[in-house]
Structure formats: structure tokens, C-alpha cells
Write a protein that holds these residues in place. Structure first.
Motif, short mmCIF file in Angstrom:
data_model
loop_
_atom_site.label_atom_id
_atom_site.label_comp_id
_atom_site.label_asym_id
_atom_site.label_seq_id
_atom_site.Cartn_x
_atom_site.Cartn_y
_atom_site.Cartn_z
N HIS A 85 -40.41 59.65 -69.31
CA HIS A 85 -41.17 60.65 -70.08
C HIS A 85 -41.87 61.67 -69.19
O HIS A 85 -42.55 62.55 -69.70
N THR A 86 -41.73 61.52 -67.87
CA THR A 86 -42.26 62.54 -66.95
C THR A 86 -41.18 62.85 -65.93
O THR A 86 -40.76 61.96 -65.17
N LEU A 87 -40.73 64.10 -65.91
CA LEU A 87 -39.70 64.54 -64.95
C LEU A 87 -40.27 65.69 -64.14
O LEU A 87 -41.30 66.27 -64.48
N LEU A 88 -39.57 66.02 -63.07
CA LEU A 88 -39.98 67.13 -62.21
C LEU A 88 -38.83 68.11 -62.05
O LEU A 88 -37.70 67.71 -61.81
N LEU A 89 -39.14 69.39 -62.18
CA LEU A 89 -38.15 70.43 -61.87
C LEU A 89 -38.71 71.16 -60.65
O LEU A 89 -39.71 71.87 -60.76
N PHE A 90 -38.12 70.93 -59.52
CA PHE A 90 -38.65 71.51 -58.28
C PHE A 90 -37.52 72.28 -57.60
O PHE A 90 -36.34 72.02 -57.84
N HIS A 91 -37.91 73.21 -56.72
CA HIS A 91 -36.90 74.02 -56.05
C HIS A 91 -36.76 73.61 -54.58
O HIS A 91 -37.07 72.48 -54.20
N ILE A 92 -36.36 74.55 -53.75
CA ILE A 92 -36.13 74.29 -52.32
C ILE A 92 -37.37 73.71 -51.62
O ILE A 92 -37.26 73.12 -50.54
N GLY A 93 -38.53 73.85 -52.28
CA GLY A 93 -39.77 73.28 -51.72
C GLY A 93 -39.65 71.79 -51.48
O GLY A 93 -40.33 71.22 -50.62
N MET A 94 -38.76 71.12 -52.23
CA MET A 94 -38.55 69.69 -52.01
C MET A 94 -38.10 69.46 -50.56
O MET A 94 -38.40 68.44 -49.96
N ALA A 95 -37.38 70.43 -50.02
CA ALA A 95 -36.85 70.28 -48.66
C ALA A 95 -37.64 71.05 -47.59
O ALA A 95 -37.56 70.71 -46.42
N SER A 96 -38.40 72.07 -48.00
CA SER A 96 -39.13 72.85 -46.99
C SER A 96 -40.52 72.28 -46.70
O SER A 96 -41.01 72.39 -45.58
N THR A 97 -41.15 71.69 -47.71
CA THR A 97 -42.53 71.24 -47.50
C THR A 97 -42.67 70.13 -46.44
O THR A 97 -43.70 70.12 -45.75
N PRO A 98 -41.69 69.23 -46.27
CA PRO A 98 -41.88 68.21 -45.21
C PRO A 98 -42.11 68.84 -43.83
O PRO A 98 -42.80 68.24 -42.99
N ALA A 99 -41.56 70.04 -43.60
CA ALA A 99 -41.74 70.66 -42.28
C ALA A 99 -43.05 71.43 -42.19
O ALA A 99 -43.44 71.87 -41.11
N ASN A 151 -50.36 93.15 -47.17
CA ASN A 151 -50.44 91.79 -47.74
C ASN A 151 -49.09 91.33 -48.27
O ASN A 151 -48.41 92.07 -48.98
N LEU A 152 -48.76 90.10 -47.92
CA LEU A 152 -47.54 89.48 -48.44
C LEU A 152 -47.96 88.38 -49.42
O LEU A 152 -48.70 87.47 -49.04
N ALA A 153 -47.49 88.48 -50.65
CA ALA A 153 -47.86 87.47 -51.66
C ALA A 153 -46.87 86.33 -51.65
O ALA A 153 -45.67 86.54 -51.48
N HIS A 154 -47.35 85.11 -51.82
CA HIS A 154 -46.43 83.97 -52.00
C HIS A 154 -47.07 82.86 -52.79
O HIS A 154 -48.27 82.90 -53.10
N ALA A 155 -46.27 81.84 -53.10
CA ALA A 155 -46.72 80.77 -54.01
C ALA A 155 -47.16 79.52 -53.25
O ALA A 155 -47.08 78.42 -53.77
N GLY A 156 -47.64 79.70 -52.02
CA GLY A 156 -48.17 78.55 -51.28
C GLY A 156 -47.23 78.06 -50.20
O GLY A 156 -46.01 78.32 -50.26
N LEU A 157 -47.77 77.37 -49.23
CA LEU A 157 -46.99 76.87 -48.09
C LEU A 157 -45.78 76.08 -48.55
O LEU A 157 -45.92 75.12 -49.30
N GLY A 158 -44.63 76.48 -48.08
CA GLY A 158 -43.41 75.74 -48.43
C GLY A 158 -42.74 76.26 -49.68
O GLY A 158 -41.64 75.84 -50.01
N SER A 159 -43.40 77.17 -50.41
CA SER A 159 -42.76 77.71 -51.62
C SER A 159 -41.59 78.61 -51.18
O SER A 159 -41.48 79.00 -50.01
N ALA A 160 -40.77 78.96 -52.14
CA ALA A 160 -39.61 79.79 -51.82
C ALA A 160 -40.03 81.15 -51.31
O ALA A 160 -39.48 81.68 -50.35
N SER A 161 -41.04 81.72 -51.95
CA SER A 161 -41.52 83.05 -51.55
C SER A 161 -42.14 83.01 -50.16
O SER A 161 -42.01 83.95 -49.37
N HIS A 162 -42.79 81.90 -49.85
CA HIS A 162 -43.37 81.74 -48.51
C HIS A 162 -42.26 81.63 -47.47
O HIS A 162 -42.26 82.32 -46.45
#
Ligand code: ASP
Length: 328
Positions: A85-99, A151-162
Motif C-alpha cells: 500500500h506504499t510504493l515509491l516512484l523515484f528517478h535517477i536520484g536512486m543512483a546518484s544520491t549514494p555518491a 543562480n542555478l535552480a535545482h531540486a536538491g543534492l542528487g536530483s536530476a536537475s542538480h
């Protein structure tokens, strides 16, 4: 007939209280970014398609849990009850945030059940509407000369925009980094860009296409190796490789996950509904219209999805380390 009935029963999981899954409780798809952005859009379209393909009155809701490049929402799902009953839809952040994070509250390859990859999406490099340029070359020259004031806008460390922003600054060898402004998702960053409060952003085409078309932002390039010649609008913008940024190649992907320990029967049911949703003409048409490609290969299977993410983690680490100077 008997065999068919047995097969149907085998894939209909039972919930904790012995009712058929999903029963009357909704299935929440957690989006780890703000509502109205590209991840949110994929989740809502997928939820609508899966509602149809899952049948049995399945009811999906999208829950936005933004912040910290998607890691807050991902943590929430990693720790949620594994009851389907709880799922996650995540993007490339699944693979970029560990670094990028010293300590994540979850292990990407251990704390989730992988349900399948959904789509792949190019990115576009865009600027506020007031920028007086139309070509990538003029844009790059301007950024090069003024980086420290912009200024460069992004959605947080590891986000796709970042990730895109740091790879691009590294590739053009800026002497000074632009100042980064973090948002809980690029829907909010887009509002700031349209309003001219920030100067530059790199975001998925699923979020930028409409804004480019209506003239609310300016687009300069796409991040795929070649220009998107098949897309009615995006074909007008060159790829960064064509503009001389050798090897620049960034495509964002989205995948669906459940908490570790979700029963195999529930996972099978979800994976089947997801794969059927990816064949839904209405879903495909929406995605393609926004420049995204729906995944049709073996990565729509749990093993293929997990192997792909494992490879992406390995692939992105050195890229992020090389561009590390622009990492904030
Ligand atoms: N596009 C965002 C990113 O940069 C995420 C979002 O807002 O959906 O990762």
C-alpha cells in the motif's frame, strides 16, 4: 477452466486480514518531489493507467514528500509497512544520491523491492525568459562571463536537475560555479525561473515542454547525444554534444519500488499491472508528447530494473566525483 481459475488465484495476493489485495485501501505512490513537477507527472499518469490495468476497484493516490533531492520520500518508503500500500516512484536520484550523501537512511539496492523501470526522459537546459539570447552559443558565452552572478535552480543534492547542472558546469569548464538555489522539486523551481528570480535550470522535458512552447522560459539545448529530431518542438534545440561538449549524455529514468519484504504475490500483481500500464496507448501518448520514452525492454522486470540501477550507481560515481567542485 479450472487451470485458469487456479492461475488467477495464484496472482491474487491476500492482504494482512485475508482480503484480496489491494482490497478497499488505496495504494499510495510516494513522489519524493513537489506536486506538479516531472516525477509527479509520471506518477499521476502511471497511477491512472495502473488503476485501469490492475482492475478490481484498485485505488491509487499520489503523495508528495519532497526534500533533500528525493531522499526524504525514499526513506519514508524504505521504512513503510511492506504491504503493497506504499510504493515509491523515484528517478535517477536512486543512483546518484549514494555518491552525494555521506549517510543515506536507506540502502538503494537492499531496502527496496524493484518493480520495474517506467520511462526515460531527456533534459533541457533552460533559462529565464528575460535572457536576451536564442542560441546555445550566446547563452554559454554569457554564463561563462557572468557565472558568479547567476543562480542555478535545482531540486536538491542528487536530483536530476542538480546532476545535470553540475555535469554541465564541469563540461563547459566554468572557472566559477553559479550559486545554486535548492527547491523541493522543479515545479517550484520552474515558478521561480518563469518569474525571473533564478536564471538557469536543467530539467526533464516532461516539465519543460509546455513552458518552452508558451514562451515562459527559453530553451537552449538538450542533454541527449543527438538532437530530438522526432519531437515536434524539441527538434529545434541542439544537443550539448553537437555544441562541442564531448560525451555529454544524460537521460533521466523513473522506476517503481516497494518496501523490502513485500510478498512475492503482491509484487507480481503490481509488476503485471505496471507492465500493462506501459502498453496503454493513452499513457504512451502522454509520455511521448512530453519527450519521454516508455520503457519496453527487460528493465520492466524486477531483475532487469535492479541490475540497471546497480550499473547506474557505478557509472555515476566517477562522473559526480569529477564534477564535485560544482556539487552544491
Ligand atoms: N525534476 C526534478 C529533479 O530535478 C524532480 C522533480 O521535481 O520531479 O530531480
Amino acid at each position: 477452466m479450472k487451470r485458469l481459475l487456479a492461475a488467477a488465484l495464484a496472482v491474487t495476493a491476500l492482504s494482512t486480514f485475508g482480503q484480496a489485495y489491494p482490497g478497499s485501501r488505496p495504494i499510495a505512490i510516494v513522489v519524493p518531489f513537489a506536486a506538479g513537477g516531472p516525477t509527479d507527472r509520471v506518477a499521476r499518469d502511471l497511477a491512472e493507467a495502473m488503476r485501469k490495468t490492475m482492475g478490481g476497484g484498485a485505488h491509487f493516490v499520489v503523495e508528495n514528500v519532497g526534500g533533500a533531492g528525493g531522499t526524504i520520500g525514499a526513506t519514508k518508503v524504505a521504512k513503510a509497512a511492506p504491504d503493497g500500500h506504499t510504493l515509491l516512484l523515484f528517478h535517477i536520484g536512486m543512483a546518484s544520491t549514494p555518491a552525494l550523501y555521506r549517510k543515506l537512511q536507506y540502502k538503494p539496492l537492499e531496502d527496496f523491492e524493484y518493480l520495474g523501470l517506467v520511462n526515460e526522459v531527456p533534459m533541457t537546459l533552460i533559462g529565464k525568459p528575460q535572457l536576451p539570447f536564442t542560441t546555445y552559443r550566446d547563452f554559454e558565452a554569457y554564463i561563462r562571463a557572468n557565472a558568479s552572478k547567476l543562480n542555478l535552480a535545482h531540486a536538491g543534492l542528487g536530483s536530476a536537475s542538480h546532476l545535470c547542472g553540475l555535469m554541465w558546469q564541469h563540461a563547459v569548464k566554468l572557472n566559477e560555479a553559479m550559486t545554486t538555489v535548492h527547491f523541493g522539486g522543479t515545479a517550484r523551481a520552474m515558478t521561480a525561473l518563469v518569474g525571473g528570480q533564478v536564471d538557469v535550470m536543467c530539467d526533464q522535458t516532461t516539465n519543460t515542454t509546455g513552458q518552452i512552447e508558451s514562451g515562459r522560459v527559453k530553451a537552449f539545448a538538450v542533454t541527449t547525444p543527438k538532437a530530438l529530431s522526432g519531437h515536434r518542438l524539441l527538434k529545434h534545440y541542439p544537443s550539448l554534444q553537437e555544441m562541442g561538449l564531448k560525451d555529454f549524455n544524460l537521460t533521466i529514468w523513473h522506476g517503481l519500488y516497494a518496501p523490502k519484504g513485500t510478498s512475492p504475490a503482491v509484487l507480481t500483481q503490481l509488476n503485471r499491472a505496471m507492465k500493462a500500464a506501459l502498453k496503454d496507448p493513452a499513457f504512451i501518448q502522454k509520455q511521448e508528447g512530453l519527450g519521454a520514452m516508455v520503457v519496453t525492454d527487460g528493465r520492466t522486470e524486477p531483475e532487469g530494473h535492479k541490475a540497471f540501477v546497480a550499473a547506474e550507481i557505478v557509472k555515476l560515481k566517477p562522473v559526480i566525483e569529477a564534477a564535485g567542485k560544482f556539487a552544491d
